[in-house]
Design a protein around this motif. Structure first.
Motif, PDB file in Angstrom:
ATOM      1  N   SER A  16       0.836  -1.209   0.000  1.00 28.12           N
ATOM      2  CA  SER A  16       0.000   0.000   0.000  1.00 28.12           C
ATOM      3  C   SER A  16       0.872   1.262   0.000  1.00 28.12           C
ATOM      4  CB  SER A  16      -0.923   0.027   1.224  1.00 28.12           C
ATOM      5  OG  SER A  16      -1.633  -1.173   1.367  1.00 28.12           O
ATOM      6  N   CYS A  17       2.068   1.170   0.568  1.00 30.14           N
ATOM      7  CA  CYS A  17       2.981   2.328   0.602  1.00 30.14           C
ATOM      8  C   CYS A  17       4.259   2.107  -0.204  1.00 30.14           C
ATOM      9  CB  CYS A  17       3.378   2.644   2.034  1.00 30.14           C
ATOM     10  SG  CYS A  17       1.984   2.990   3.111  1.00 30.14           S
ATOM     11  N   HIS A  18       4.477   0.915  -0.691  1.00 28.33           N
ATOM     12  CA  HIS A  18       5.694   0.617  -1.471  1.00 28.33           C
ATOM     13  C   HIS A  18       5.263  -0.179  -2.694  1.00 28.33           C
ATOM     14  CE1 HIS A  18       8.386   1.681   1.953  1.00 28.33           C
ATOM     15  NE2 HIS A  18       7.572   0.989   2.726  1.00 28.33           N
ATOM     16  N   HIS A  19       4.693   0.522  -3.679  1.00 30.76           N
ATOM     17  CA  HIS A  19       4.057  -0.156  -4.815  1.00 30.76           C
ATOM     18  C   HIS A  19       4.963  -0.151  -6.054  1.00 30.76           C
ATOM     19  CE1 HIS A  19       1.061  -1.209  -7.846  1.00 30.76           C
ATOM     20  NE2 HIS A  19       0.266  -1.591  -6.851  1.00 30.76           N
ATOM     21  N   PRO A  20       5.020  -1.306  -6.750  1.00 26.12           N
ATOM     22  CA  PRO A  20       5.907  -1.367  -7.929  1.00 26.12           C
ATOM     23  C   PRO A  20       5.606  -0.291  -8.977  1.00 26.12           C
ATOM     24  CG  PRO A  20       4.494  -3.338  -7.789  1.00 26.12           C
ATOM     25  CD  PRO A  20       4.372  -2.605  -6.492  1.00 26.12           C
ATOM     26  N   SER A  59       4.241  12.982  -0.006  1.00 26.11           N
ATOM     27  CA  SER A  59       5.207  13.569   0.920  1.00 26.11           C
ATOM     28  C   SER A  59       5.226  12.756   2.202  1.00 26.11           C
ATOM     29  CB  SER A  59       4.836  15.020   1.239  1.00 26.11           C
ATOM     30  OG  SER A  59       5.019  15.810   0.090  1.00 26.11           O
ATOM     31  N   PHE A  60       4.029  12.506   2.745  1.00 22.55           N
ATOM     32  CA  PHE A  60       3.891  11.660   3.932  1.00 22.55           C
ATOM     33  C   PHE A  60       2.962  10.506   3.587  1.00 22.55           C
ATOM     34  CE2 PHE A  60       4.687  15.944   5.726  1.00 22.55           C
ATOM     35  CZ  PHE A  60       5.863  15.660   6.404  1.00 22.55           C
ATOM     36  N   SER A  61       3.398   9.295   3.959  1.00 21.46           N
ATOM     37  CA  SER A  61       2.579   8.114   3.671  1.00 21.46           C
ATOM     38  C   SER A  61       1.263   8.166   4.433  1.00 21.46           C
ATOM     39  CB  SER A  61       3.303   6.855   4.128  1.00 21.46           C
ATOM     40  OG  SER A  61       4.361   6.577   3.284  1.00 21.46           O
ATOM     41  N   LEU A  68      -4.432   4.558  -3.866  1.00 21.08           N
ATOM     42  CA  LEU A  68      -2.987   4.387  -3.977  1.00 21.08           C
ATOM     43  C   LEU A  68      -2.318   5.691  -4.404  1.00 21.08           C
ATOM     44  CD1 LEU A  68      -0.621   2.322  -4.000  1.00 21.08           C
ATOM     45  CD2 LEU A  68      -1.120   1.955  -6.425  1.00 21.08           C
ATOM     46  N   GLY A  69      -1.138   5.946  -3.856  1.00 20.70           N
ATOM     47  CA  GLY A  69      -0.350   7.094  -4.273  1.00 20.70           C
ATOM     48  C   GLY A  69      -1.094   8.389  -4.031  1.00 20.70           C
ATOM     49  N   LYS A  70      -1.061   9.291  -5.038  1.00 16.98           N
ATOM     50  CA  LYS A  70      -1.673  10.614  -4.865  1.00 16.98           C
ATOM     51  C   LYS A  70      -3.187  10.542  -4.676  1.00 16.98           C
ATOM     52  CE  LYS A  70       1.871  13.505  -6.715  1.00 16.98           C
ATOM     53  NZ  LYS A  70       2.808  12.524  -7.304  1.00 16.98           N
ATOM     54  N   VAL A 128       1.433   9.220   8.281  1.00 12.35           N
ATOM     55  CA  VAL A 128       2.696   8.774   8.859  1.00 12.35           C
ATOM     56  C   VAL A 128       3.647   9.968   8.749  1.00 12.35           C
ATOM     57  CG1 VAL A 128       4.570   7.106   8.572  1.00 12.35           C
ATOM     58  CG2 VAL A 128       2.219   6.403   8.158  1.00 12.35           C
ATOM     59  N   ARG A 129       4.515  10.158   9.723  1.00 13.84           N
ATOM     60  CA  ARG A 129       5.258  11.408   9.786  1.00 13.84           C
ATOM     61  C   ARG A 129       6.493  11.473   8.868  1.00 13.84           C
ATOM     62  NH1 ARG A 129       5.112  15.126  13.556  1.00 13.84           N
ATOM     63  NH2 ARG A 129       7.293  14.860  14.112  1.00 13.84           N
ATOM     64  N   ARG A 130       6.667  10.480   8.023  1.00 14.89           N
ATOM     65  CA  ARG A 130       7.802  10.562   7.091  1.00 14.89           C
ATOM     66  C   ARG A 130       7.430  10.078   5.698  1.00 14.89           C
ATOM     67  NH1 ARG A 130      12.544   8.966  11.207  1.00 14.89           N
ATOM     68  NH2 ARG A 130      12.678  11.008  12.181  1.00 14.89           N
ATOM     69  N   ASN A 131       8.294  10.415   4.762  1.00 14.52           N
ATOM     70  CA  ASN A 131       8.164  10.012   3.372  1.00 14.52           C
ATOM     71  C   ASN A 131       8.614   8.551   3.240  1.00 14.52           C
ATOM     72  OD1 ASN A 131      10.208   9.827   0.812  1.00 14.52           O
ATOM     73  ND2 ASN A 131       8.387  10.977   0.257  1.00 14.52           N
ATOM     74  N   ALA A 132       7.893   7.777   2.446  1.00 13.82           N
ATOM     75  CA  ALA A 132       8.261   6.366   2.274  1.00 13.82           C
ATOM     76  C   ALA A 132       9.422   6.229   1.292  1.00 13.82           C
ATOM     77  CB  ALA A 132       7.061   5.569   1.769  1.00 13.82           C
TER      78      ALA A 132
END
Ligand code: HEC
Ligand code: HEC
Length: 397
Positions: free
Chosen positions: A91-95, A104-106, A114-116, A124-128
């Motif tokens: 869901s946050c690391h998609h091919p 910017s933040f997951s 998905l994505g945008k 989540v407080r950081r970028n994936a």
């Protein structure tokens, strides 16, 4: 001057007075056999940056097997791994998004899309960061890599893909949610997997016993991730000896990248020293993110596959590589307009203060960074996952 990986000639074209000065200075240093790390003019490019290895090193404690890799792929895609059965690693690391998420933040628990297009998820407080090439995290310029000690996350807070994979499952924001307490989530996941015959048999194939436990779950996910590799960019081909693949502009950019000091942190085959640095990127979140040790220090990210992984920095504050370069140029000019408000220029790392970036170099350095892209990595999307849940979680809304 054309650089060939085999020769040891000087590599820089001296286009600015500063470079003439440095060149002259470096000759004096060479004559007096003085070592000076700041003066790189007479070094070979491959002393700073190099191709990735053609093969992945698997840890002794978790050697490769096809069965583990196949099982790991299913676990990576199956939302059964999350508290509310609606979110998977993918869901946050998609091919299709370079194994990142383009945000910017997951967005974690409760997220849809998905994505945008992802909405309603806990922020989540950081970028994936991307999962591509994380098999090589921590690699040095002599191609040595220890997968059991590979640094992970923007603050290097954990080591190895095995240890990393546990943390999103435990995290309330990313995968666990509110319904299950942290101490119970892994046992819950194990029970769920045990109730699905396809998982029972896949674990048996992968581990020789039908034991579904935390260690085996993490071993399978990490083995799958180690197969997501992109190590044949044009830069890699060039360093392996095909001198025709880079244009003059890109070669100028490669030399400038070293000359101005980017490689002091973004060195080695992954273009990262995997160390923490204070570079002073601006904040865009409350409360502010003070980095690894409260000093606004973050790990140097890889510069491979940047075409796929915008927005950039730990907080996704820069949308384009031009924005990133403007940030570095303003710091190099001694300007604090782009600087994090909680810092002053003198608090930045010395490699940052030593940057000497001119406007002229920006185009070529961007062109060079784009030679590090390699779109040929495993993008397989499973047709189904053993739980029967939607593949990848709620990502198709
Ligand atoms: C809700 C979105 C989300 C989910 C779900 C998620 N991640 Fe991440 N992942 C992130 C973010 C954000 C970071 C960076 C966090 C940090 O550095 O503090 C990260 C970091 C990572 C890293 C570190 C990469 C590096 O170079 O340091 C790896 C590897 C990774 N995730 C794999 C996984 C795996 C495996 C799963 C499933 C078990 C997973 N992620 C689930 C958002 C997510
Ligand atoms: C002092 C070490 C250091 C130097 C010198 C340095 N960088 Fe960085 N770079 C970092 C760190 C650390 C980050 C992440 C900072 C953050 O997220 O707050 C970063 C982030 C980046 C990013 C964003 C990558 C991503 O995926 O988010 C790019 C692109 C980049 N640097 C390119 C360059 C270029 C080009 C130069 C030379 C002009 C350079 N860097 C000089 C340490 C450095």
């Amino acid at each position: 001057m054309i650089f060939s990986p085999k020769n040891t000639k000087m590599i820089y074209s001296s286009s600015t007075p500063k470079r003439h000065f440095l060149m002259a200075l470096s000759i004096i240093f060479v004559l007096s056999s003085c070592q000076n790390d700041d003066i790189a003019d007479n070094q070979n490019v491959s002393e700073f940056i190099s191709a990735l290895p053609e093969n992945v090193t698997y840890p002794e404690s978790n050697p490769y097997s096809k069965e583990k890799e196949d099982l790991g792929r299913l676990l990576y895609w199956d939302p059964i791994m999350s508290g509310n059965k609606d979110i998977a690693c993918v869901s946050c690391h998609h091919p299709n998004l370079g194994y990142a998420d383009g945000l910017s933040f997951s967005q974690g628990v409760g997220g849809q899309g998905l994505g945008k297009d992802r909405v309603n998820g806990v922020e989540v407080r950081r970028n994936a960061p991307t999962v591509i090439n994380t098999a090589f995290n921590g690699i040095n310029n002599n191609q040595q890599v220890d997968p059991e000690l590979a640094p992970m996350f923007w603050d290097n807070r954990t080591e190895s893909l095995e240890q990393q994979a546990l943390l999103p499952m435990l995290s309330k924001e990313e995968m666990r949610g509110e319904s299950i307490v942290e101490d119970a989530i892994v046992d819950t996941i194990i029970q769920r997997l045990n109730s699905i015959p396809e998982y029972v048999s896949q674990f048996e194939k992968a581990f020789g016993s039908n034991e579904i436990n935390q260690e085996n779950i993490l071993a399978a996910i990490a083995t799958f991730e180690r197969g997501i590799v992109a190590n044949n960019s044009r830069f890699d081909q060039y360093m392996r000896g095909d001198l025709t693949v880079l244009t003059d502009l890109e070669i100028d950019g490669m030399n400038a990248f070293i000359q101005v000091g980017c490689a002091d942190c973004h060195g080695g085959p992954m273009f990262s020293d995997y160390k923490l640095h204070i570079i002073g990127v601006k904040d865009n979140i409350t409360p502010v993110d003070r980095g690894a040790t409260n000093k606004f220090d973050f790990r140097t990210p890889t510069l491979r596959n940047l075409n796929l992984t915008a927005p950039y920095m730990h907080n996704g504050i820069h949308t384009t590589l031009e924005d990133v370069m403007n940030f570095y140029e303003s710091i190099s000019d001694g300007d604090d307009d782009e600087l994090n408000e909680n810092l002053t220029l003198h608090k930045l790392d010395k490699e940052m203060k030593n940057l000497e970036l001119d406007d002229d170099d920006i185009t070529s350095i961007i062109a060079f960074m784009n030679t590090l892209n390699d779109d040929n990595f495993d993008k397989t999307i499973p047709n189904s996952v053993p739980s029967g849940l939607p593949v990848g979680g709620n990502i198709n809304q």
